[in-house]
Write an enzyme that holds these catalytic residues in place. Structure first.
Site, PDB file in Angstrom:
ATOM      1  N   GLY A   1     -50.050  38.495  27.647  1.00 27.88           N
ATOM      2  CA  GLY A   1     -48.692  38.077  27.331  1.00 27.88           C
ATOM      3  C   GLY A   1     -47.601  38.971  27.875  1.00 27.88           C
TER       4      GLY A   1
ATOM      5  N   ARG B   1     -48.796  30.908  36.652  1.00 25.65           N
ATOM      6  CA  ARG B   1     -49.115  32.049  35.779  1.00 25.65           C
ATOM      7  C   ARG B   1     -49.181  33.339  36.591  1.00 25.65           C
ATOM      8  NH1 ARG B   1     -52.955  28.156  33.395  1.00 25.65           N
ATOM      9  NH2 ARG B   1     -52.343  27.763  31.220  1.00 25.65           N
TER      10      ARG B   1
ATOM     11  N   HIS C   1     -59.513  67.776   3.188  1.00 21.12           N
ATOM     12  CA  HIS C   1     -58.762  69.001   3.453  1.00 21.12           C
ATOM     13  C   HIS C   1     -57.285  68.876   3.089  1.00 21.12           C
ATOM     14  CE1 HIS C   1     -56.570  71.985   5.864  1.00 21.12           C
ATOM     15  NE2 HIS C   1     -57.603  72.742   5.622  1.00 21.12           N
TER      16      HIS C   1
ATOM     17  N   GLN D   1     -58.495  30.206  31.096  1.00 18.11           N
ATOM     18  CA  GLN D   1     -58.338  31.652  31.236  1.00 18.11           C
ATOM     19  C   GLN D   1     -59.454  32.352  30.485  1.00 18.11           C
ATOM     20  OE1 GLN D   1     -54.370  33.526  31.524  1.00 18.11           O
ATOM     21  NE2 GLN D   1     -54.887  34.554  29.633  1.00 18.11           N
TER      22      GLN D   1
ATOM     23  N   LYS E   1     -56.303  37.884  36.376  1.00 19.63           N
ATOM     24  CA  LYS E   1     -56.425  36.492  35.929  1.00 19.63           C
ATOM     25  C   LYS E   1     -57.101  35.625  36.992  1.00 19.63           C
ATOM     26  CE  LYS E   1     -53.165  34.541  33.345  1.00 19.63           C
ATOM     27  NZ  LYS E   1     -52.370  35.772  33.464  1.00 19.63           N
TER      28      LYS E   1
ATOM     29  N   GLN F   1     -52.108  26.248  38.922  1.00 22.33           N
ATOM     30  CA  GLN F   1     -53.221  25.371  38.553  1.00 22.33           C
ATOM     31  C   GLN F   1     -52.703  24.031  38.062  1.00 22.33           C
ATOM     32  OE1 GLN F   1     -55.114  28.302  35.716  1.00 22.33           O
ATOM     33  NE2 GLN F   1     -56.978  27.244  36.401  1.00 22.33           N
TER      34      GLN F   1
ATOM     35  N   ARG G   1     -60.336  36.582  29.499  1.00 24.20           N
ATOM     36  CA  ARG G   1     -60.037  38.011  29.659  1.00 24.20           C
ATOM     37  C   ARG G   1     -60.871  38.790  28.656  1.00 24.20           C
ATOM     38  NH1 ARG G   1     -55.065  36.359  27.021  1.00 24.20           N
ATOM     39  NH2 ARG G   1     -53.951  36.462  29.008  1.00 24.20           N
TER      40      ARG G   1
ATOM     41  N   GLU H   1     -59.091  30.976  26.781  1.00 20.89           N
ATOM     42  CA  GLU H   1     -58.223  29.837  26.496  1.00 20.89           C
ATOM     43  C   GLU H   1     -58.914  28.572  27.003  1.00 20.89           C
ATOM     44  OE1 GLU H   1     -54.223  30.419  27.871  1.00 20.89           O
ATOM     45  OE2 GLU H   1     -54.182  32.514  27.177  1.00 20.89           O
TER      46      GLU H   1
END
Length: 900
Positions: free
Chosen positions: A147, A132, A858, A308, A36, A198, A310, A295
């Protein structure tokens, strides 16, 4: 914020600081700051608006980690691997709880406490912040850990920030985080935790945006979720946000889905803002080089902040670009069909397995294949854009895979795939000219066109032979196996280079002859079935012919399954062997067999069975899969299952005999009804149905012999692997299956191949965990079925394609991998898909439910032959049905009904 944070007193060392300013992270390693923080630092360095703050590095966590934590991590690793005690009072949850308690009770080192307080003071000392977690195994390209660790918002005051840091550390050991690490192959001692602090944004609107559609996989779409206030409400699912789907390149809004409870509530973001967000997301994606989950928040002044970013790790990999698209500025969208699923495989194929399939394909024709996600896809674009190709797909695709057939109309209506006259043949000619022949095909001699034409001409007269002399055809097809075994012999001693050359040439020397020897018989058998269907028009519905295929003789896979049953009976007659098989796990039995330590009767019986069938495997078309002769866990587990059959009427040989009797009764009934209409027609029908019974069972023989060839190739490659491992070129003999032939040649010259193998094993392990495989995939990443379902109304029913008539009520047993699987007699087998390696389970199953397949797949064919009800092509059956549920499977209507 001033980046000159305390370093002398609070930091452990200059190269391993306790605190770093987010704006000054630079090239700090992932192991120091976590995923992060690393991504936030890159955003800041690139000029994006990110709230200021600092990162408390993993050094702080290491200093604060209390004694005993390493031992608990090792215990969790043991539990995750199955080596620990997973029952009673010792569970992963209880061990993880002890780890959290250790962190909660341990004092925070003075240096760490001082560093946090000093850095927070630099931010003003009273500013609301977000605290975070930033784990080192987080926000990676292949695992997001979204999460899994905790975040805390609106934290005010130094004491509160320090306590939030402690709680973030403890969340590394939450039950969900531990389970996620175990599922994704991360060791619990291999991860560390940094913490990001932050400044909070006073958000007027916030949310999440995806630079690719996470549901459909489409890379050209941006999906925005938005809601008034904090973005945390959207991320946590506390609110139902507005959702927008945009075309990224143009910013055009394609779909709007209002959130909240008020149907007329005005959206929280304007169209202009949505377009700004889409453009911003596209810029972030270009920065990181991969689709992103971002985000964002918009403050009262209208400024957009990124909190954020990712990678989206759930997207299915893109197919490689087509050769004729590479030079174009705007390549056309292409359509790919997953051939792997048609073979009953949901798992990935090893790199060597794909290389061998490539050799086999080069003998077969002109189709273009790609291997995204280590699975085999065929390019259907030219077929789809041809009028005759469309007609063929509409007729055949629903039979092979009902779910693919159900979404095909959506592709036919897509203007990107409109019909172009003569497109199919023209595309094949162009593709052939551009691709040329791969080296192995050139070395075999001749051209694909001449080889294919020659094979076709040779098969034509051979197709006549079985119709008149079926017994001779049976002898010819089966005697070929003895010839093949004599050909699969390499003179010893042989060097690794000689083994490699021999292995690479086996297919070119055997496949065409194998097809000529084994394909005519079953082909005539099924042609006769079509003749019978035509003769019965107006007399009996086609569905009645299904019973004629039950209990077919001369099916090598059925013979194998029944031999395994008889072996189980003989083992059950020996009290010592029976006790061994009923009390030990398959892997324990396997270890005993390989060491020669099973009870004598069991040891000899298993050895005899594997002498004939040991070249087979689960997912056996993948050359890289262990053969039963080297890992007999699956077979020994099946014997244990068979020993639990107590009702004589449920014995597989009895059931098979009843199925054969039913087939004979049905033939007599159909012929008698036809004779009333026309005696000559009845004689033709009887002859046709007799040929079906005599020849259709041979359909498994070509594949059986091909797998025999693959088994010999596998054995030789393992010998090569052992040589390479002994010289340190690779770590283990099995690593050869993560290389191709050219790379093995380089390895035999002494090159170090550890890095190549490690990268491919990592990708293979990722794909092993993937549950959803697109059956139809577009070149822009769109999963066609997912896209169609996203637009369709939700359905609560559980239904699929009817595949084998009959009804059965029983308890569900969901099995994702047949190796070591336990199935009680009469249980309903629910599986993603099946191949011949699964069929021993069919003998005791009450019914079959599969996520994949159609009426000619099959699993469906074998279920009909064994006489068990089957429904295939049931979306998400392995997740919507649960082991232990009682259900009724209706194989005629294609439905599964849950019983109270």
């Amino acid at each position: 914020m001033d980046s000159a944070l305390p370093s002398a007193s609070a930091n452990a060392s200059a190269d391993k600081p306790l605190v770093l300013d987010l704006g000054g992270i630079g090239d700090a390693p992932l192991r120091l700051i976590g995923g992060k923080a690393l991504n936030l630092g890159k955003l800041l360095a690139a000029g994006f608006s990110v709230p200021h703050g600092f990162c408390l590095t993993t050094v702080a966590y290491e200093l604060a980690a209390p004694p005993g934590l390493d031992a608990l991590a090792a215990e969790l690793d043991a539990l995750g691997s199955g080596a620990g005690e997973a029952s009673g009072t010792v569970t992963a949850g209880t061990v993880a709880g002890r780890a959290r308690a250790l962190i909660a009770e341990a004092p925070i080192p003075h240096a760490v406490d001082a560093a946090v307080r000093a850095a927070y003071a630099e931010m003003g000392g009273t500013l609301p912040v977000a605290v975070r977690s930033s784990a080192t195994a987080e926000d990676l390209p292949f695992a997001s850990f979204a999460g899994q660790q905790d975040s805390y918002l609106d934290v005010v005051g130094a004491d509160a920030v320090v306590e939030a840091v402690r709680r973030c550390w403890a969340s590394l050991w939450s039950d969900r985080a531990v389970a996620y690490r175990s599922a994704n192959g991360f060791g619990n001692n291999d991860v560390g935790l940094a913490v990001v602090v932050q400044a909070m944004i006073d958000a007027a609107t916030a949310g999440v945006l995806f630079t690719a559609n996470p549901v459909t996989g489409t890379r050209t779409e941006t999906v925005v979720n938005a809601s008034p206030g904090s973005g945390q409400a959207v991320v946590s699912g506390a609110v139902n946000p507005d959702q927008f789907v945009l075309e990224t390149a143009s910013g055009r809004i394609q779909r709007r889905t209002p959130g909240g409870t008020e149907p007329r509530r005005s959206p929280g973001v304007s169209d202009q803002r949505l377009q700004e967000l889409a453009a911003l997301g596209d810029a972030v994606q270009r920065l990181f080089g991969a689709p992103q989950d971002i985000e964002w928040a918009v403050d009262a002044g209208g400024k957009v902040w990124l909190t954020q970013s990712r990678p989206i790790t759930t997207l299915y990999p893109l197919p490689e670009a087509a050769p004729d698209d590479a030079a174009g500025a705007a390549p056309a969208t292409r359509v790919y069909l997953c051939g792997t699923l048609f073979q009953g495989l949901t798992r990935p194929i090893t790199p060597m397995g794909l290389a061998v399939l490539e050799l086999m394909r080069n003998n077969k024709g002109h189709w273009r294949y790609v291997n995204p996600g280590l699975r085999m896809y065929v390019d259907l674009t030219a077929v789809l854009r041809s009028k005759s190709g469309r007609a063929y797909l509409l007729r055949m695709l629903p039979l092979a895979d009902g779910r693919s057939g159900a979404v095909l109309p959506a592709l036919l209506e897509d203007p990107r795939f409109g019909v172009i006259k003569h497109r199919f043949l023209q595309s094949l000619r162009q593709g052939r000219a551009k691709r040329g022949l791969p080296r192995p095909a050139r070395r075999a001699g001749g051209t694909e066109n001449s080889a294919s034409l020659g094979l076709f001409l040779q098969l034509l007269p051979a197709m006549v032979r079985p119709a008149f002399r079926p017994a001779a055809e049976l002898r010819r097809a089966k005697s070929y196996g003895k010839q093949l075994e004599s050909w699969l012999h390499l003179a010893e001693p042989a060097s690794p280079a000689q083994r490699l050359e021999y292995t690479e040439q086996i297919l070119s020397r055997t496949v065409n002859g194998l097809i000529q020897a084994t394909l005519p018989g079953p082909s005539v058998g099924y042609i006769m079935l079509a003749v019978a269907r035509r003769l019965l028009r107006g007399i009996a519905p086609p569905r009645e012919l299904e019973a004629v295929l039950r209990g077919l003789p001369h099916n090598i896979t059925t013979e194998m399954d029944l031999e395994l049953w008889h072996l189980a009976v003989s083992i059950g007659d020996d009290p010592v062997s029976r006790e061994e098989f009923l009390t030990k796990r398959p892997e324990e039995l396997s270890a005993g067999y390989l060491a020669g330590q099973l009870p004598p009767q069991a040891q000899a019986g298993v050895r005899g069975f594997l002498a004939r069938y040991g070249h087979r495997a689960v997912a056996e078309i993948d050359l890289g899969m262990p053969r039963w002769s080297e890992q007999p866990d699956h077979i020994l587990g099946m014997i244990s299952n068979y020993l639990r059959v107590e009702d004589p009427e449920q014995a597989p040989d009895r059931q098979f005999a009843r199925a054969a009797e039913l087939a004979e009764d049905r033939i007599r009934s159909l012929v008698d009804r036809t004779r009333v209409r026309n005696p000559w027609r009845a004689r033709a029908l009887e002859l046709s149905l007799r040929r079906v019974r005599q020849l259709a069972g041979l359909r498994e023989l070509p594949k059986f012999y091909i797998v025999l060839v693959l088994g010999e190739m596998h054995r030789q490659l393992l010998r090569i692997g052992a040589d390479l491992a002994s010289t340190g070129v690779i770590a283990a003999a099995e690593d050869v299956f993560f290389l191709d032939f050219d790379e093995l040649r380089v390895g035999l010259r002494g090159a170090d191949l550890h890095g190549i193998v490690a990268d491919r094993r990592r990708l293979y392990d990722i794909e092993l965990r993937r549950r959803r495989i697109p059956r139809l995939l577009l070149s822009d990443g769109t999963d066609v079925e997912a896209a169609v379902m996203a637009k369709a109304p939700a359905s609560g029913g559980l239904a699929g394609t009817p595949a084998s008539a009959g009804t059965a009520t029983g308890r569900v047993r969901v099995i994702l991998n047949p190796v070591g699987a336990h199935l009680e007699p009469g249980e309903i087998l629910v599986a993603p898909s099946t191949d011949p390696g699964w069929t021993p389970l069919f003998l005791t199953a009450g019914a079959l439910v599969m996520e994949m397949g159609g009426v000619i797949s099959h699993g469906a064919v074998v279920a009909r032959e064994y006489g068990i009800p089957a429904v295939v092509g049931v979306p998400d059956a392995t997740t919507r049905l649960r082991t232990g549920q009682t259900v009724t499977v209706d194989g005629a209507s294609g439905t599964i009904r849950t019983e109270p």
